[in-house]
Design a protein around this motif. Structure first.
Motif, PDB file in Angstrom:
ATOM      1  N   ASP A  13       0.789  -1.234   0.000  1.00 35.61           N
ATOM      2  CA  ASP A  13       0.000   0.000   0.000  1.00 35.61           C
ATOM      3  C   ASP A  13       0.821   1.284   0.000  1.00 35.61           C
ATOM      4  O   ASP A  13       0.323   2.353   0.343  1.00 35.61           O
ATOM      5  CB  ASP A  13      -1.011  -0.010   1.160  1.00 35.61           C
ATOM      6  CG  ASP A  13      -0.336  -0.171   2.513  1.00 35.61           C
ATOM      7  OD1 ASP A  13       0.896  -0.381   2.558  1.00 35.61           O
ATOM      8  OD2 ASP A  13      -1.038  -0.093   3.541  1.00 35.61           O
ATOM      9  N   ARG A 102     -11.945 -10.717   1.858  1.00 35.20           N
ATOM     10  CA  ARG A 102     -12.271  -9.646   2.807  1.00 35.20           C
ATOM     11  C   ARG A 102     -12.551  -8.330   2.074  1.00 35.20           C
ATOM     12  O   ARG A 102     -13.500  -7.614   2.398  1.00 35.20           O
ATOM     13  CB  ARG A 102     -11.109  -9.455   3.766  1.00 35.20           C
ATOM     14  CG  ARG A 102     -11.268  -8.263   4.708  1.00 35.20           C
ATOM     15  CD  ARG A 102      -9.918  -7.986   5.279  1.00 35.20           C
ATOM     16  NE  ARG A 102      -9.836  -6.986   6.307  1.00 35.20           N
ATOM     17  CZ  ARG A 102      -8.893  -6.049   6.282  1.00 35.20           C
ATOM     18  NH1 ARG A 102      -8.038  -5.971   5.270  1.00 35.20           N
ATOM     19  NH2 ARG A 102      -8.807  -5.195   7.275  1.00 35.20           N
ATOM     20  N   PHE A 154     -10.719   6.522   7.900  1.00 35.04           N
ATOM     21  CA  PHE A 154     -10.490   5.401   8.822  1.00 35.04           C
ATOM     22  C   PHE A 154     -11.383   5.545  10.044  1.00 35.04           C
ATOM     23  O   PHE A 154     -12.092   4.608  10.420  1.00 35.04           O
ATOM     24  CB  PHE A 154      -9.004   5.333   9.228  1.00 35.04           C
ATOM     25  CG  PHE A 154      -8.211   4.408   8.344  1.00 35.04           C
ATOM     26  CD1 PHE A 154      -8.105   3.063   8.640  1.00 35.04           C
ATOM     27  CD2 PHE A 154      -7.593   4.880   7.195  1.00 35.04           C
ATOM     28  CE1 PHE A 154      -7.389   2.194   7.824  1.00 35.04           C
ATOM     29  CE2 PHE A 154      -6.879   4.022   6.367  1.00 35.04           C
ATOM     30  CZ  PHE A 154      -6.780   2.681   6.682  1.00 35.04           C
TER      31      PHE A 154
HETATM   32  P1  AMP Z   1      -5.339  -3.735   6.412  1.00 37.72           P
HETATM   33  O1  AMP Z   1      -4.120  -4.543   6.126  1.00 37.72           O
HETATM   34  O2  AMP Z   1      -6.352  -3.831   5.315  1.00 37.72           O
HETATM   35  O3  AMP Z   1      -5.902  -3.952   7.767  1.00 37.72           O
HETATM   36  O4  AMP Z   1      -4.901  -2.209   6.339  1.00 37.72           O
HETATM   37  C1  AMP Z   1      -3.928  -1.732   7.196  1.00 37.72           C
HETATM   38  C2  AMP Z   1      -3.259  -0.498   6.617  1.00 37.72           C
HETATM   39  O5  AMP Z   1      -4.135   0.614   6.664  1.00 37.72           O
HETATM   40  C3  AMP Z   1      -2.053  -0.103   7.429  1.00 37.72           C
HETATM   41  O6  AMP Z   1      -0.913  -0.771   6.973  1.00 37.72           O
HETATM   42  C4  AMP Z   1      -1.954   1.380   7.178  1.00 37.72           C
HETATM   43  O7  AMP Z   1      -1.276   1.603   5.956  1.00 37.72           O
HETATM   44  C5  AMP Z   1      -3.400   1.794   7.001  1.00 37.72           C
HETATM   45  N1  AMP Z   1      -4.001   2.338   8.231  1.00 37.72           N
HETATM   46  C6  AMP Z   1      -4.446   1.654   9.302  1.00 37.72           C
HETATM   47  N2  AMP Z   1      -4.980   2.474  10.216  1.00 37.72           N
HETATM   48  C7  AMP Z   1      -4.887   3.730   9.705  1.00 37.72           C
HETATM   49  C8  AMP Z   1      -5.266   5.035  10.156  1.00 37.72           C
HETATM   50  N3  AMP Z   1      -5.878   5.220  11.322  1.00 37.72           N
HETATM   51  N4  AMP Z   1      -5.001   6.089   9.354  1.00 37.72           N
HETATM   52  C9  AMP Z   1      -4.388   5.910   8.176  1.00 37.72           C
HETATM   53  N5  AMP Z   1      -4.005   4.709   7.686  1.00 37.72           N
HETATM   54  C10 AMP Z   1      -4.240   3.639   8.447  1.00 37.72           C
END
Ligand code: AMP
Ligand code: MN
Ligand code: MN
Ligand code: MN
Length: 278
Positions: A13, A102, A154
């Motif tokens: 990402d 998911r 988020f």
């Molecule tokens: P996932 O693997 O789909 O759970 O996504 C997680 C990713 O979302 C993390 O590696 C971050 O890059 C991003 N992320 C998670 N929490 C936040 C937040 N509060 N604000 C911005 N990005 C976030």
């Protein structure tokens, strides 16, 4: 020595390609860099090649998504992993397969927003179709002006209890650490300051599990940590004899609070994890 042992490219990402990321690190005077994409090793070859050209010491890494307890999502960084290791490769593949299911469920959960197919939209922000995560959903929703910025998306839609949040069946901390070790890597507990939903007893239990599983280091310096957290996790590293790591968790210029190579220094009296990586 300038070290950054936690960064992302567009293979997960982040938004820069692996070689663009290495170039940015070189421009910032980084001596040792790890690329640690989420659940994915496919950017490491390109990054390693670019690092040779730029004269940077490159550490092949990965950030494995795991779960602790009922639903706390925990990230374990692996440093110095053998990218050909079958145990690690098949484990990560399993996580990526679960991600597609998911993401489709997240798309359905957000359909009520009425902005069309949200999963399709999020996919357009991901260069790796196997790795569409919440960050891609957030970028798409910001582009559709659902919310003004990523953090607000988020907060309103993508965290536990909010309408677009779908729990992944992540692997256990024990499994994540064991794969990293099978691949000859050092397991690092990533950004412990981010696990705010854990009570201090839960955090102790997490650290116990991590260490018993073979985890050896903790991220003391992270963009997720202020001075208070740096002190807190330095204390924990010293007390539990964990090595200390430093990482910006850089994703892209617009979203990252700390740029590549701009991490705070490690407090004294800690064993830097890179002493084992050189
Ligand atoms: P996932 O693997 O789909 O759970 O996504 C997680 C990713 O979302 C993390 O590696 C971050 O890059 C991003 N992320 C998670 N929490 C936040 C937040 N509060 N604000 C911005 N990005 C976030
Ligand atoms: Mn991320
Ligand atoms: Mn993380
Ligand atoms: Mn990360």
């Amino acid at each position: 020595m300038k070290v950054d042992l936690h960064t992302h490219s567009c293979v997960s990402d982040g938004t820069l390609s692996p070689s663009e990321l290495v170039e940015r690190a070189a421009n910032h005077g980084v001596d040792m860099l790890a690329l640690t994409d989420h659940d994915e090793l496919s950017g490491l070859k390109e990054a390693a090649r670019a690092a040779v050209q730029k004269g940077i010491r490159f550490i092949p890494g990965v950030e494995v998504s795991a779960v602790f307890g009922m639903d706390e999502s925990i990230h374990i960084v692996g440093l110095g992993v053998d990218t050909g290791n079958k145990v690690l490769r098949s484990g990560l593949e399993k996580i990526r397969q679960g991600r597609a299911l998911r993401a489709a469920r997240m798309g359905k959960a957000l359909a009520w927003l009425g902005i069309g197919d949200v999963y399709e939209g999020a996919k357009r922000f991901a260069r790796n179709p196997e790795l569409v995560n919440r960050a891609h959903f957030a970028r798409y929703l910001v582009s559709k002006k659902v919310m003004p910025d990523i953090g607000t998306v988020f907060q309103h839609y993508l965290v536990p209890g909010k309408p677009g949040y779908v729990e992944h069946e992540w692997v256990s901390v024990n499994e994540a650490v064991s794969w990293i070790r099978a691949a000859g890597g050092i397991a690092v507990l990533a950004h412990p300051g981010r696990y705010r939903r854990l009570s201090s007893d839960d955090m102790s239990a997490l650290l116990d599990t991590f260490i018993i599983s073979g985890g050896e280091a903790i991220e003391v310096v992270s963009s997720a940590h202020g001075q208070e957290e740096i002190s807190r996790f330095s204390g924990i590293a010293r007390r539990l004899n964990l090595m200390a790591s430093v990482g910006s968790d850089f994703h892209c210029e617009r979203e990252s609070r700390v740029d590549i190579g701009h991490c705070a220094p490690l407090p004294p009296g800690l064993e830097p994890v890179w002493s084992r990586l050189t």
